[in-house]
Design an enzyme around this catalytic site. Structure first.
Site, PDB file in Angstrom:
ATOM      1  N   LYS A   1       0.863  -1.166   0.000  1.00  0.00           N
ATOM      2  CA  LYS A   1       0.000   0.000   0.000  1.00  0.00           C
ATOM      3  C   LYS A   1       0.907   1.226   0.000  1.00  0.00           C
ATOM      4  O   LYS A   1       1.421   1.641   1.032  1.00  0.00           O
ATOM      5  CB  LYS A   1      -0.907  -0.011   1.238  1.00  0.00           C
TER       6      LYS A   1
ATOM      7  N   SER B   1      22.415   5.140   6.222  1.00  0.00           N
ATOM      8  CA  SER B   1      21.669   4.058   5.575  1.00  0.00           C
ATOM      9  C   SER B   1      22.563   3.186   4.700  1.00  0.00           C
ATOM     10  O   SER B   1      23.415   3.695   3.974  1.00  0.00           O
ATOM     11  CB  SER B   1      20.540   4.641   4.719  1.00  0.00           C
TER      12      SER B   1
ATOM     13  N   GLU C   1       8.924   1.234  11.357  1.00  0.00           N
ATOM     14  CA  GLU C   1       9.993   2.222  11.207  1.00  0.00           C
ATOM     15  C   GLU C   1       9.301   3.569  11.263  1.00  0.00           C
ATOM     16  O   GLU C   1       8.670   4.013  10.295  1.00  0.00           O
ATOM     17  CB  GLU C   1      10.744   2.015   9.892  1.00  0.00           C
TER      18      GLU C   1
ATOM     19  N   CYS D   1      13.448  10.540   7.560  1.00  0.00           N
ATOM     20  CA  CYS D   1      13.340  10.231   8.983  1.00  0.00           C
ATOM     21  C   CYS D   1      14.703  10.251   9.661  1.00  0.00           C
ATOM     22  O   CYS D   1      14.790  10.428  10.876  1.00  0.00           O
ATOM     23  CB  CYS D   1      12.657   8.884   9.189  1.00  0.00           C
TER      24      CYS D   1
END
Length: 503
Positions: free
Chosen positions: A200, A467, A276, A310
């Site tokens: 989604k 990341s 998350e 984030c």
């Protein structure tokens, strides 16, 4: 399970979008729902307009899924589940490797698409596409390494055998800020583990997810293994999927507030949940830091994706000895950035996602100024079309400013001086969030000590980027549950089964 690499030709999307400048791309972007092996317009017949944040105008529209469409996607995922779980790991790995290569081969027009619907600058968009592809390469390698355990029970009565099995049908909910990477970071480990899924995507940026869905089909992902439902009513559609006992996994990236709601929904069937959630990343600069390196790191940590991340540095705590020079250089660097439409090749700071994002930034900046902060750069919304906010630096921000408490999600750096390291640690940990933190110091021993004391799931030491697909991504406290990436992300989509055996 027989892999049907020709499955993508069974049905083409009825409604499509041509990316401007890339009319001869591999395929036009589907704008319907992916259910099984079919692109379908949805049972409700409604569409969702997709806006260009740089202009406020409509790019195109996508199908708007109803609860019935969500259930159809669940049916498709169930029909494919047993066969995909039984597919040999090497066969799954081969398909995932194809997915990696297919995304890399389409990097240019995918980046353009992201810049259009998300607003981010092209260099950021291109970086996201390559980052998104890496999850398929990483999990192609991990798919064949789902190892179990064998040991002798301490009492000696039996052997303890542990194996990891696919957890089952997974609902994956992704945000608008990284529409490609957040989708692949969930899809890749789910498929590697042998799970089917329903994606989604965010209502604001579904086109990228739909393009990725078609790439996966053409790369040989079997029908029903990945389904995609865009919807303007995510609460109803996701609730229906989560309250169906066939659903066994929820993976969500988004705000802490929405995460709490989803956890309540998941509780009805005790669904395994990975979250998350929000962040409020501190960026600590000690007196002994390499100033130029710290500034370079600050630009990456703050301005990647124009601050709409984030992991973005939200609060800069700079020791008094280096504070004036740091602020001066940060103003210089951020002031040199060119703001403009993401599709403009010269742009370095694109548009915010929508008007609500601008309103939030304005509110937080105005509150900080009212409480004594000094605007050293920017701090005011420009006139004209589109949802733009300039790179901004606020110095001497008061500790009671909302800007230090809330995730700003924009190109605003709030800088606070500190005297002692203990003060920095206390201020950095004074938040309900605990996703990412950054530390700059030339004293490696002290830096590692601080990394252990900071209450965050990830700490970047003398780096502005944290990341990596091969590293466990996730936070503590109100920033989430579980980890994505690394081998940890694969295990999130498995169940450990213990078999007691004698021989």
């Amino acid at each position: 399970m027989t892999i049907n690499t020709a499955s993508a030709t069974v049905q083409k999307a009825a409604n499509t979008y041509l990316v401007p400048g890339f009319e001869k791309a591999s395929f036009p972007v589907p704008t319907d729902l992916l259910v099984g092996d079919a692109w379908v317009p949805g049972s409700g017949g409604k569409r969702i307009d997709i806006l260009d944040p740089a202009t406020g105008g409509v790019l195109t529209s996508v199908a708007d899924a109803t609860v019935a469409d969500g259930m159809a996607a669940l049916d498709a995922a169930e029909a494919a589940a047993a066969g995909w779980a039984a597919t040999p790991p090497r066969a799954r790995a081969v398909i995932l490797q194809r997915c990696f290569q297919a995304i890399v081969d389409n990097v240019d027009w995918l980046a353009q698409l992201i810049a259009l619907e998300n607003g981010k600058a092209l260099p950021d968009a291109r970086g996201e596409v390559l980052y998104a592809a890496e999850f398929f390469r990483w999990y192609a390698e991990e798919a064949v390494r789902i190892n179990g355990d064998l040991s002798i029970a301490p009492a000696g009565g039996n052997r303890i055998m542990v194996q990891y099995q696919p957890i089952g049908i997974s609902l994956l909910i992704t945000p608008w800020n990284f529409p490609a990477a957040m989708a692949t970071r969930k899809i890749a480990p789910a498929l590697a583990a042998g799970c089917t899924c329903i994606l989604k995507p965010a209502e604001e940026t579904p086109l990228t997810a739909l393009a990725v869905g078609e790439i996966l089909r053409q790369a040989g992902v079997p029908a029903g293994v990945v389904n995609i439902v865009n919807t303007s009513d995510p609460a109803s559609v996701c609730s229906a999927i989560l309250r169906d006992r066939r659903t066994r996994k929820l993976s969500f990236t988004g705000s802490t507030e929405v995460g709490r709601i989803l956890l309540r929904e998941a509780s009805y069937n005790v669904i395994n949940s990975s979250m998350e959630l929000g962040g409020n990343a501190p960026f600590l600069v000690l007196d002994d830091a390499d100033l130029d390196a710290a500034i370079d790191g600050a630009m990456i940590a703050k301005m990647r994706n124009a601050g709409e991340a984030c992991t973005a540095a939200n609060r800069f705590y700079v020791q008094e000895g280096i504070y004036p020079a740091f602020v001066e250089k940060l103003v210089e660097k951020m002031g040199a950035l060119k703001m403009g439409a993401g599709t403009d090749a010269a742009s370095q700071c694109g548009a915010m996602i929508n008007r609500a994002a601008i309103d939030k930034i304005e509110t937080l900046v105005n509150d900080a100024v009212a409480k004594g902060a000094s605007v050293r750069l920017g701090g005011k919304t420009p006139e004209g079309a589109g949802f733009f906010y300039p790179p901004s630096v606020l110095a001497d921000v008061s500790l009671d400013a909302d800007l230090l408490r809330e995730e700003i999600f924009g190109p605003v750096a709030a800088v606070v001086p500190f005297a002692h390291v203990e003060d920095a640690v206390r201020m950095a940990n004074d938040t309900e969030y605990g996703l990412a933190a950054y530390v700059y110091t030339e004293n490696m021993k002290l830096g590692l000590q601080l990394a252990e004391r900071l209450e965050y799931g990830m700490v970047a030491l003398n780096r502005g980027l944290v990341s990596d697909p091969a590293a466990p991504f996730g936070g503590v406290k109100q920033s989430g549950l579980g980890r994505e990436g690394a081998h940890h992300g694969l295990l999130e989509f498995t169940e450990a089964k213990y078999i007691a055996v004698n021989w």
